[in-house]
Design a protein around this motif. Structure first.
Motif, PDB file in Angstrom:
ATOM      1  N   ALA A 137      82.742-120.666  35.263  1.00 41.10           N
ATOM      2  CA  ALA A 137      83.223-121.137  33.962  1.00 41.10           C
ATOM      3  C   ALA A 137      84.389-120.300  33.452  1.00 41.10           C
ATOM      4  CB  ALA A 137      82.085-121.121  32.952  1.00 41.10           C
ATOM      5  N   THR A 138      84.967-119.479  34.322  1.00 39.74           N
ATOM      6  CA  THR A 138      86.105-118.634  33.947  1.00 39.74           C
ATOM      7  C   THR A 138      87.305-118.964  34.828  1.00 39.74           C
ATOM      8  OG1 THR A 138      85.414-116.902  35.488  1.00 39.74           O
ATOM      9  CG2 THR A 138      84.583-116.757  33.247  1.00 39.74           C
ATOM     10  N   SER A 139      88.411-118.313  34.561  1.00 42.27           N
ATOM     11  CA  SER A 139      89.622-118.506  35.357  1.00 42.27           C
ATOM     12  C   SER A 139      89.481-117.826  36.713  1.00 42.27           C
ATOM     13  CB  SER A 139      90.824-117.914  34.616  1.00 42.27           C
ATOM     14  OG  SER A 139      90.608-116.530  34.357  1.00 42.27           O
ATOM     15  N   VAL A 140      90.315-118.256  37.661  1.00 40.38           N
ATOM     16  CA  VAL A 140      90.342-117.605  38.973  1.00 40.38           C
ATOM     17  C   VAL A 140      90.878-116.177  38.830  1.00 40.38           C
ATOM     18  CG1 VAL A 140      91.244-117.717  41.324  1.00 40.38           C
ATOM     19  CG2 VAL A 140      90.700-119.829  40.097  1.00 40.38           C
ATOM     20  N   CYS A 141      91.899-116.002  37.986  1.00 47.29           N
ATOM     21  CA  CYS A 141      92.484-114.662  37.837  1.00 47.29           C
ATOM     22  C   CYS A 141      91.458-113.666  37.309  1.00 47.29           C
ATOM     23  CB  CYS A 141      93.727-114.699  36.963  1.00 47.29           C
ATOM     24  SG  CYS A 141      93.511-115.366  35.302  1.00 47.29           S
ATOM     25  N   SER A 142      90.601-114.088  36.378  1.00 46.91           N
ATOM     26  CA  SER A 142      89.593-113.161  35.860  1.00 46.91           C
ATOM     27  C   SER A 142      88.497-112.907  36.884  1.00 46.91           C
ATOM     28  CB  SER A 142      88.999-113.687  34.552  1.00 46.91           C
ATOM     29  OG  SER A 142      88.244-114.858  34.766  1.00 46.91           O
ATOM     30  N   PHE A 143      88.148-113.915  37.693  1.00 47.45           N
ATOM     31  CA  PHE A 143      87.149-113.690  38.747  1.00 47.45           C
ATOM     32  C   PHE A 143      87.630-112.632  39.729  1.00 47.45           C
ATOM     33  CE2 PHE A 143      85.476-114.608  43.011  1.00 47.45           C
ATOM     34  CZ  PHE A 143      84.123-114.428  42.768  1.00 47.45           C
ATOM     35  N   LEU A 144      88.904-112.689  40.094  1.00 50.86           N
ATOM     36  CA  LEU A 144      89.448-111.694  41.015  1.00 50.86           C
ATOM     37  C   LEU A 144      89.380-110.292  40.416  1.00 50.86           C
ATOM     38  CD1 LEU A 144      92.552-113.654  42.357  1.00 50.86           C
ATOM     39  CD2 LEU A 144      90.449-113.109  43.608  1.00 50.86           C
ATOM     40  N   VAL A 145      89.565-110.185  39.111  1.00 47.66           N
ATOM     41  CA  VAL A 145      89.457-108.875  38.451  1.00 47.66           C
ATOM     42  C   VAL A 145      88.005-108.404  38.441  1.00 47.66           C
ATOM     43  CG1 VAL A 145      89.780-107.621  36.284  1.00 47.66           C
ATOM     44  CG2 VAL A 145      91.511-109.255  37.053  1.00 47.66           C
ATOM     45  N   LEU A 200      96.590-104.961  40.607  1.00 49.80           N
ATOM     46  CA  LEU A 200      96.382-106.268  39.977  1.00 49.80           C
ATOM     47  C   LEU A 200      97.463-106.558  38.941  1.00 49.80           C
ATOM     48  CD1 LEU A 200      92.516-106.020  39.394  1.00 49.80           C
ATOM     49  CD2 LEU A 200      93.651-107.563  41.005  1.00 49.80           C
ATOM     50  N   PRO A 201      98.714-106.676  39.377  1.00 46.66           N
ATOM     51  CA  PRO A 201      99.763-107.013  38.415  1.00 46.66           C
ATOM     52  C   PRO A 201      99.508-108.406  37.845  1.00 46.66           C
ATOM     53  CG  PRO A 201     100.552-107.251  40.692  1.00 46.66           C
ATOM     54  CD  PRO A 201      99.193-106.621  40.761  1.00 46.66           C
ATOM     55  N   PRO A 202      99.854-108.648  36.576  1.00 43.24           N
ATOM     56  CA  PRO A 202     100.582-107.793  35.634  1.00 43.24           C
ATOM     57  C   PRO A 202      99.647-107.045  34.693  1.00 43.24           C
ATOM     58  CG  PRO A 202     100.437-109.978  34.729  1.00 43.24           C
ATOM     59  CD  PRO A 202      99.645-110.007  36.003  1.00 43.24           C
ATOM     60  N   LEU A 203      98.391-106.820  35.082  1.00 44.04           N
ATOM     61  CA  LEU A 203      97.429-106.222  34.160  1.00 44.04           C
ATOM     62  C   LEU A 203      97.788-104.795  33.801  1.00 44.04           C
ATOM     63  CD1 LEU A 203      93.867-107.337  35.338  1.00 44.04           C
ATOM     64  CD2 LEU A 203      95.514-108.530  33.888  1.00 44.04           C
ATOM     65  N   LYS A 204      97.482-104.445  32.554  1.00 45.70           N
ATOM     66  CA  LYS A 204      97.500-103.064  32.119  1.00 45.70           C
ATOM     67  C   LYS A 204      96.055-102.571  32.073  1.00 45.70           C
ATOM     68  CE  LYS A 204     101.672-103.598  29.289  1.00 45.70           C
ATOM     69  NZ  LYS A 204     102.291-103.404  27.947  1.00 45.70           N
ATOM     70  N   PHE A 219      95.005-119.003  46.228  1.00 46.29           N
ATOM     71  CA  PHE A 219      95.331-118.622  47.600  1.00 46.29           C
ATOM     72  C   PHE A 219      94.709-117.267  47.947  1.00 46.29           C
ATOM     73  CE2 PHE A 219      98.040-116.436  50.698  1.00 46.29           C
ATOM     74  CZ  PHE A 219      98.027-117.352  51.747  1.00 46.29           C
ATOM     75  N   LYS A 220      94.832-116.322  47.030  1.00 48.38           N
ATOM     76  CA  LYS A 220      94.262-114.994  47.266  1.00 48.38           C
ATOM     77  C   LYS A 220      92.740-115.060  47.385  1.00 48.38           C
ATOM     78  CE  LYS A 220      94.163-110.286  45.375  1.00 48.38           C
ATOM     79  NZ  LYS A 220      94.659-109.399  44.283  1.00 48.38           N
ATOM     80  N   LEU A 221      92.116-115.865  46.554  1.00 47.51           N
ATOM     81  CA  LEU A 221      90.662-116.011  46.591  1.00 47.51           C
ATOM     82  C   LEU A 221      90.211-116.571  47.933  1.00 47.51           C
ATOM     83  CD1 LEU A 221      87.951-116.050  44.855  1.00 47.51           C
ATOM     84  CD2 LEU A 221      88.459-118.465  44.519  1.00 47.51           C
ATOM     85  N   GLN A 222      90.857-117.641  48.392  1.00 47.96           N
ATOM     86  CA  GLN A 222      90.459-118.273  49.640  1.00 47.96           C
ATOM     87  C   GLN A 222      90.742-117.372  50.836  1.00 47.96           C
ATOM     88  OE1 GLN A 222      92.797-121.782  49.109  1.00 47.96           O
ATOM     89  NE2 GLN A 222      91.273-122.800  47.827  1.00 47.96           N
ATOM     90  N   GLU A 223      91.829-116.630  50.754  1.00 49.54           N
ATOM     91  CA  GLU A 223      92.185-115.721  51.836  1.00 49.54           C
ATOM     92  C   GLU A 223      91.198-114.561  51.929  1.00 49.54           C
ATOM     93  OE1 GLU A 223      96.427-114.082  53.317  1.00 49.54           O
ATOM     94  OE2 GLU A 223      95.799-113.341  51.356  1.00 49.54           O
TER      95      GLU A 223
END
Length: 418
Positions: A141-149, A176-180, A224-228
């Motif tokens: 129920a979240t974004s892919v970008c947050s799951f990767l984090v 994990l760009p562009p995160l601060k 792409f990063k998730l599947q890879e």
């Protein structure tokens, strides 16, 4: 009926899926929307749901809904510790879910479930699926970008990013760009929360597939990063709300007077403000929000959920001076029909907590955002809104009236505060 007739009848039967949402508003909405999408695509859908926040069955005549006990006391339901709440839910619901699924498989022998789709937070459901030899598909129920984090939290911990956070908040997270650093999800009961997140991530990796309420054009590099990295079949079939609205699954009574009020406002003149169904703030933060709104001089529709300020009933925490100053240009409700609000011609911007459903709904209507993340995935989502997708801005100082005023004026009028 001869054997050929029986074979034809069997082939014409709709295949059954069992869906199991986590009983929180931001998780119920996408799961019910997914159920509706699957039902239209030719599946029969059974929903297993906890007694806590159980749905109004009259709203879902097309589904078979099974309510299971969750063993939550009134004290456990009202806790502000989300991690503890989720851990108790997982512990209490494992047995009842297993029993309910066993009953479904034994009773419906003509059309048994062919798979289960569960919210990823249910960390025991992979073991249950394995025991019945059923595929388990996970809905994130979240974004892919947050799951990767979330998946990278052990690495970030190992590299020391989570130590002495206050001293390096503005530093970039190289991995994990562009995160601060300040965008890394942190939690009050950190050790227990990180353990729960790691468990959820590991169980998600074991699934037969992952469904994300997102779309390729928005998160293509992250998909792409998730599947890879994990090589789990991934399906980005969102945004769900474009297929089915969330109105039927709302746990709150929607105040439709907000639409009548918007009808009387000029096009793109109103800032819609809502911090979601779970976020809370203290009295100081509430004052900053109120006076930031007042000082911006912009019309606003503000959702003030009872309990938004800890211990409050509703508006008693708002200064009388604020209410008097904004009486002619502000409208406050307990809950609003958000999708309808965001699509209204009078809406010119959305000040949000950065929850994933809210972001998708805002992007879907072309409404620019101001993000004030409170916890969890909201931190990552908000950074992507401002720095990657460029569909809004993040208030970098938190809830501070000067930055709020400036952000509202920039979003609504294209200029900084005077």
């Amino acid at each position: 009926m001869d054997d050929a007739g029986k074979t034809t009848l069997k082939q014409n039967k709709r295949r059954r899926l069992v869906l199991f949402p986590v009983p929180l508003q931001g998780h119920i909405n996408p799961m019910i929307q997914l159920a509706q999408i699957l039902q239209v695509r030719g599946f029969d859908v059974s929903i297993i749901h906890t007694k806590y926040n159980s749905p109004n069955l009259s709203r879902y005549p097309q589904f078979i809904v099974h309510i299971i006990p969750d063993g939550l006391s009134e004290t456990e339901v009202s806790t502000s510790d989300l991690t503890l709440f989720l851990k108790r839910l997982n512990t209490n619901c494992a047995g009842p879910f297993y029993d309910c699924l066993a009953d479904l498989l034994s009773r419906d022998t003509d059309n048994p479930p062919i798979a289960i789709i569960t919210d990823s937070i249910w960390d025991f459901t992979q073991a249950a699926a394995n025991s019945f030899n059923l595929p388990r598909i996970v809905l994130r129920a979240t974004s892919v970008c947050s799951f990767l984090v979330f998946a990278a939290l052990p690495l970030l911990q190992e590299k020391g990013y989570l130590d002495n956070l206050d001293s390096k908040r503005e530093e970039l997270v190289v991995e994990l760009p562009p995160l601060k650093v300040k965008d890394i999800p942190v939690f009050e009961s950190s050790e227990n929360t990180y353990q729960l997140i790691q468990q959820i991530v590991e169980e998600t990796k074991k699934a037969s597939g992952i469904i994300f309420n997102t779309f390729q054009e928005l998160e293509e590099p992250e998909l792409f990063k998730l599947q890879e990295t994990y090589r789990v079949p991934t399906f980005s079939i969102g945004p769900f709300h474009k297929s089915f609205p969330a109105r039927s699954s709302s746990l709150f009574t929607q105040d439709r007077s907000s639409i009548s009020w918007l009808d009387a406002q000029a096009p793109k003149s109103v800032l819609y403000v809502s911090f979601g169904s779970l976020a809370t703030m203290d009295q100081r933060q509430m004052n900053e929000v109120a006076w930031g709104l007042a000082d911006s001089m912009q019309p606003f529709l503000w959702v003030v959920r009872p309990g938004l300020v800890r211990g409050s009933e509703w508006l008693e925490m708002l200064p009388n001076e604020f209410l008097a100053a904004t009486r002619d240009r502000g409208y406050i409700v307990k809950w609003a029909p958000q999708q309808e609000v965001l699509s209204h011609p009078a809406i010119g911007g959305f000040w949000t907590h950065g929850g994933w459903n809210s972001i998708l709904e805002s992007i879907g209507e072309g409404v620019a955002m101001i993000c004030s993340p409170m916890f969890g995935d909201q931190m990552v989502n908000s950074r992507y809104v401002s720095d990657v997708w460029r569909v809004g801005m993040k208030l970098e100082k938190g809830l501070e009236r000067g930055e709020i005023e400036s952000g509202i004026k920039k979003l609504m009028m294209g200029r900084e505060a005077d």
